[in-house]
Design a protein around this motif. Sequence first.
Motif, short mmCIF file in Angstrom:
data_model
loop_
_atom_site.label_atom_id
_atom_site.label_comp_id
_atom_site.label_asym_id
_atom_site.label_seq_id
_atom_site.Cartn_x
_atom_site.Cartn_y
_atom_site.Cartn_z
N GLU A 183 0.83 -1.22 0.00
CA GLU A 183 0.00 0.00 0.00
C GLU A 183 0.86 1.26 0.00
N THR A 184 1.94 1.26 0.79
CA THR A 184 2.73 2.48 1.01
C THR A 184 4.08 2.48 0.29
N GLY A 185 4.57 1.29 -0.07
CA GLY A 185 5.90 1.20 -0.66
C GLY A 185 7.02 1.18 0.36
N GLU A 186 6.63 1.20 1.64
CA GLU A 186 7.66 1.20 2.70
C GLU A 186 8.42 -0.13 2.70
N GLY A 187 9.75 -0.05 2.77
CA GLY A 187 10.59 -1.24 2.76
C GLY A 187 11.14 -1.58 1.39
N LEU A 188 10.62 -0.93 0.35
CA LEU A 188 11.11 -1.16 -1.00
C LEU A 188 12.35 -0.30 -1.27
N THR A 189 13.22 -0.78 -2.14
CA THR A 189 14.37 0.02 -2.56
C THR A 189 13.89 1.11 -3.52
N GLU A 190 14.74 2.08 -3.79
CA GLU A 190 14.36 3.16 -4.72
C GLU A 190 14.07 2.61 -6.11
N LYS A 191 14.83 1.60 -6.53
CA LYS A 191 14.59 0.99 -7.84
C LYS A 191 13.26 0.24 -7.86
N GLU A 192 12.97 -0.47 -6.76
CA GLU A 192 11.71 -1.21 -6.67
C GLU A 192 10.51 -0.27 -6.67
N LYS A 193 10.68 0.91 -6.09
CA LYS A 193 9.57 1.87 -6.02
C LYS A 193 9.15 2.38 -7.40
N ILE A 194 10.10 2.40 -8.34
CA ILE A 194 9.78 2.83 -9.71
C ILE A 194 8.72 1.91 -10.31
N TYR A 195 8.91 0.59 -10.12
CA TYR A 195 7.96 -0.39 -10.64
C TYR A 195 6.71 -0.46 -9.78
N TRP A 196 6.90 -0.29 -8.46
CA TRP A 196 5.77 -0.37 -7.52
C TRP A 196 4.69 0.66 -7.86
#
Length: 377
Positions: A183-196
């Motif tokens: 839901e929040t993207g917390e815990g994801l890397t910066e690269k993972e957040k692009i896809y998230w």
Amino acid sequence: MNKTLKIHNKSDKPYNIVLKENNLIEKCIKLENELPDFMKDFFIYLKSAVVTSTRLAYIEDISFFCKYLISETNLTKAKTLKDITIDEFDNIKARDINLFLGDYCSRYYKKTEKDVLIFENHNRALARKKSSLSSLFKFLYRNEQIKQNITDGFNPIKLPKPQPDAIKRLEVDEVAKMLDAVETGEGLTEKEKIYWKKTKLRDKAILILFVTYGLRLSELRELNISSFNFSRGEFKIFRKRGKEVLMPLNKTCELVIKNYINNERPNSELIDDEHKDALFLSLQNKRITIRAIRELVKKYTSIAMQISRKNGYSPHKLRATSATSLIQYGFSIYDVQNLLDHDNVTTTQLYAAHKKNVKREIVKNFEWLDDEIKNED
């Protein structure tokens, strides 16, 4: 000139399910054509005796055994699989099978142009190979193609008894953390957040379907938009052995699926005809792959448990999570068995063993002399 395969589908099964089944059948036919002609009756028997995926597994095991006969033994003079004779099979003894399973299969080598690869089979894989060969030799004996039934001489292969404590699953609070992460993207890397940012609604719907219904990975991947009837509050899945099952749709799942379809899934004009009906799409607008689902589950479960990505859980662990959660909420093992499509209730009972201190809680809250106990206190 390459011809395009077109399937004339007269059933009410969606095209993707029919295509998946056809691909398995094509693999079976290809392997069968490479194997000796005397096995033809056995292959016909398999068509009606087992589901297609099991049929393919049996044929692959038999092909592997025949290759072993040619490359590793003096049991045949054949140079190709097709040239192995029924007389040569009739001379195979139980000891030969036991050497194949116990000695060769447990650890064997394959040479490539660059490397020598080492393969190992543990008892579960060995047991399946034994089952495949047992079926073949029993059939050849019953079909009066060989003189003896050698299967009684096959060595037993002991499989470890499943232990409740060994079942990996998420705790209820970890499921909440997993859903918070998507839901929040917390815990994801910066690269993972692009896809998230592009897939978070899809990923959330996938995770909630897994933990609500305990779906198998293949069942979830093959879901279509046409699988869902929102007005009736139900959706259709295709299970093992070709079973077609209607599942009730709860409000949470309806909400996350509609949210994904309406706000994130690409418009149909951007999708090729082959994938237009697929519910879950990749960023390439194709039906999501098995590997992609595994990776996203591993990613979010690792965040929930605060462990490394490589140690995150598989989709099957979310199936176990669903089973244990339902039992902990008070549903009977028979209801859970029905929902998860377990062949045997003993499988479901393994998940029931996770209900911590259940006997203590039952007895504690079932006092016949409650008033007298309170007076003594």
